[in-house]
Scaffold this motif. Structure first.
Motif, PDB file in Angstrom:
ATOM      1  N   ARG A  36       0.856  -1.185   0.000  1.00 15.83           N
ATOM      2  CA  ARG A  36       0.000   0.000   0.000  1.00 15.83           C
ATOM      3  C   ARG A  36       0.893   1.237   0.000  1.00 15.83           C
ATOM      4  O   ARG A  36       1.215   1.808   1.029  1.00 15.83           O
ATOM      5  CB  ARG A  36      -0.914  -0.001   1.225  1.00 15.83           C
ATOM      6  CG  ARG A  36      -1.875   1.171   1.303  1.00 15.83           C
ATOM      7  CD  ARG A  36      -2.810   1.002   2.490  1.00 15.83           C
ATOM      8  NE  ARG A  36      -3.740   2.114   2.607  1.00 15.83           N
ATOM      9  CZ  ARG A  36      -3.447   3.296   3.169  1.00 15.83           C
ATOM     10  NH1 ARG A  36      -2.242   3.510   3.664  1.00 15.83           N
ATOM     11  NH2 ARG A  36      -4.355   4.240   3.238  1.00 15.83           N
ATOM     12  N   GLY A 128     -13.488  -1.662   9.063  1.00 15.03           N
ATOM     13  CA  GLY A 128     -12.774  -0.723   9.911  1.00 15.03           C
ATOM     14  C   GLY A 128     -13.105   0.732   9.601  1.00 15.03           C
ATOM     15  O   GLY A 128     -13.967   1.004   8.784  1.00 15.03           O
ATOM     16  N   PRO A 129     -12.443   1.647  10.262  1.00 13.82           N
ATOM     17  CA  PRO A 129     -11.452   1.359  11.295  1.00 13.82           C
ATOM     18  C   PRO A 129     -12.092   0.878  12.593  1.00 13.82           C
ATOM     19  O   PRO A 129     -13.009   1.535  13.097  1.00 13.82           O
ATOM     20  CB  PRO A 129     -10.745   2.706  11.502  1.00 13.82           C
ATOM     21  CG  PRO A 129     -11.708   3.737  11.001  1.00 13.82           C
ATOM     22  CD  PRO A 129     -12.586   3.093   9.998  1.00 13.82           C
ATOM     23  N   THR A 133      -7.200   5.305  14.450  1.00 14.76           N
ATOM     24  CA  THR A 133      -5.886   5.144  13.825  1.00 14.76           C
ATOM     25  C   THR A 133      -5.387   6.491  13.328  1.00 14.76           C
ATOM     26  O   THR A 133      -6.176   7.325  12.886  1.00 14.76           O
ATOM     27  CB  THR A 133      -5.934   4.166  12.640  1.00 14.76           C
ATOM     28  OG1 THR A 133      -4.643   4.124  12.018  1.00 14.76           O
ATOM     29  CG2 THR A 133      -6.970   4.556  11.592  1.00 14.76           C
ATOM     30  N   THR A 135      -2.717   6.314  11.197  1.00  5.82           N
ATOM     31  CA  THR A 135      -1.892   5.908  10.055  1.00  5.82           C
ATOM     32  C   THR A 135      -2.510   6.329   8.734  1.00  5.82           C
ATOM     33  O   THR A 135      -1.804   6.733   7.818  1.00  5.82           O
ATOM     34  CB  THR A 135      -1.695   4.379  10.066  1.00  5.82           C
ATOM     35  OG1 THR A 135      -1.212   3.991  11.346  1.00  5.82           O
ATOM     36  CG2 THR A 135      -0.710   3.949   9.001  1.00  5.82           C
ATOM     37  N   GLY A 165      -6.033   0.653  13.914  1.00 12.67           N
ATOM     38  CA  GLY A 165      -5.672   0.786  15.326  1.00 12.67           C
ATOM     39  C   GLY A 165      -5.490  -0.534  16.048  1.00 12.67           C
ATOM     40  O   GLY A 165      -5.511  -0.575  17.281  1.00 12.67           O
ATOM     41  N   ILE A 185      -0.915  -1.995  10.136  1.00 11.09           N
ATOM     42  CA  ILE A 185       0.247  -1.304   9.556  1.00 11.09           C
ATOM     43  C   ILE A 185       1.242  -1.025  10.675  1.00 11.09           C
ATOM     44  O   ILE A 185       2.257  -1.698  10.822  1.00 11.09           O
ATOM     45  CB  ILE A 185      -0.144   0.010   8.849  1.00 11.09           C
ATOM     46  CG1 ILE A 185      -1.096  -0.260   7.676  1.00 11.09           C
ATOM     47  CG2 ILE A 185       1.127   0.728   8.356  1.00 11.09           C
ATOM     48  CD1 ILE A 185      -1.545   0.990   6.930  1.00 11.09           C
ATOM     49  N   SER A 186       0.901  -0.020  11.526  1.00  8.37           N
ATOM     50  CA  SER A 186       1.916   0.479  12.463  1.00  8.37           C
ATOM     51  C   SER A 186       2.314  -0.537  13.527  1.00  8.37           C
ATOM     52  O   SER A 186       3.465  -0.510  13.977  1.00  8.37           O
ATOM     53  CB  SER A 186       1.447   1.786  13.112  1.00  8.37           C
ATOM     54  OG  SER A 186       0.160   1.634  13.656  1.00  8.37           O
TER      55      SER A 186
HETATM   56  N1  3NM Z   1      -7.589   1.300   6.201  1.00  4.59           N
HETATM   57  P1  3NM Z   1      -2.864   0.985  11.566  1.00  4.59           P
HETATM   58  S1  3NM Z   1      -7.676   1.989   8.615  1.00  4.59           S
HETATM   59  C1  3NM Z   1      -5.192   1.331   5.623  1.00  4.59           C
HETATM   60  O1  3NM Z   1     -10.613   1.730   7.979  1.00  4.59           O
HETATM   61  C2  3NM Z   1      -6.297   1.490   6.569  1.00  4.59           C
HETATM   62  O2  3NM Z   1     -10.326   0.935   5.996  1.00  4.59           O
HETATM   63  C3  3NM Z   1      -8.438   1.522   7.186  1.00  4.59           C
HETATM   64  O3  3NM Z   1      -3.219   1.355  10.063  1.00  4.59           O
HETATM   65  C4  3NM Z   1      -9.895   1.395   7.047  1.00  4.59           C
HETATM   66  O4  3NM Z   1      -2.831  -0.494  11.658  1.00  4.59           O
HETATM   67  C5  3NM Z   1      -6.165   1.892   7.898  1.00  4.59           C
HETATM   68  O5  3NM Z   1      -1.501   1.575  11.774  1.00  4.59           O
HETATM   69  C6  3NM Z   1      -4.892   2.179   8.619  1.00  4.59           C
HETATM   70  O6  3NM Z   1      -3.904   1.617  12.430  1.00  4.59           O
HETATM   71  C7  3NM Z   1      -4.437   1.034   9.477  1.00  4.59           C
END
Ligand code: 3NM
Length: 201
Positions: A36, A128-129, A133, A135, A165, A185-186
């Motif tokens: 991504r 999600g989320p 988050t 990110t 998150g 991700i994070s």
């Molecule tokens: N999509 P992290 S939240 C890429 O809600 C992505 O569809 C999301 O990153 C959705 O694991 C998100 O660091 C970010 O919170 C996820």
């Protein structure tokens, strides 16, 4: 299709080499990966493609499913196993037409999006989320684990991956709500010890 530990990453999420991070994550047991390359600081054009090749090869070596994030043009050169699309990306109908044999993942954040989506074309749903988050720049309001239960009731046969998150501390709540996997991700890209985090996830 094992989506249990689904790692998502682009170079913009990494403070050191994306290849090293993915290699370590693959060794530690992620089951799926999504390239991504999106948002501030992300690569474009040939640089993006070149990184995609390197990450794709790491997944192939470790037998990790490889997805591209709505970068439909990368699906063929990178021989992706699947494509993940969001609500503002290419419609699943079109993806299916172009790539009838690839796995299609679709993000749904609320009931309205479900009603506007061809859910039957999705091989899995991204829900999600789940938690807040930082990110994703344009992330929607956190929907909580209830959303997974709601989706699972409506579509018991469709795998569901929670996203947003998710950490080693709260991943269990996501699975207990009925998810087939957690997408992060994070939690992995920013981990001090990737192996430990993946084991706990
Ligand atoms: N999509 P992290 S939240 C890429 O809600 C992505 O569809 C999301 O990153 C959705 O694991 C998100 O660091 C970010 O919170 C996820």
């Amino acid at each position: 299709m094992n989506l249990r530990k689904y790692f998502i990453m682009g170079s913009q999420n990494c403070d050191h080499s994306p290849e090293d991070i993915l290699e370590e994550a693959a060794k530690a047991g992620i089951t799926a990966f999504q390239f991504r390359e999106k948002g501030g600081g992300s690569l474009t054009g040939q640089d993006k493609l070149a990184l995609g090749y390197r990450l794709r090869n790491i997944c192939a070596r470790h037998h990790v499913l490889f997805f591209v994030n709505d970068d439909i043009d990368l699906a063929e050169p990178l021989e992706a196993d699947g494509i993940h699309v969001g609500q503002d990306d290419m419609r699943p109908e079109k993806v299916k037409e172009m790539y009838p044999n690839k796995i299609i993942g679709l993000s749904v954040s609320n009931q309205k999006e479900v009603e506007n989506s061809p859910i039957q074309l999705a091989d899995y749903l991204g829900a999600g989320p789940i938690f807040t988050t930082s990110t994703k720049e344009d992330a929607k309001q956190a929907v909580g684990t209830e959303w997974i239960k709601t989706l699972k009731q409506q579509y018991p046969g469709t795998p569901i991956v929670g996203i947003g998150g998710i950490t080693e501390q709260n991943a269990a709540f996501v699975m207990e709500a009925g998810a087939d996997g957690v997408a992060v991700i994070s939690a992995i890209a920013g981990a001090d010890n990737i192996e430990t985090v993946i084991r706990r996830l």
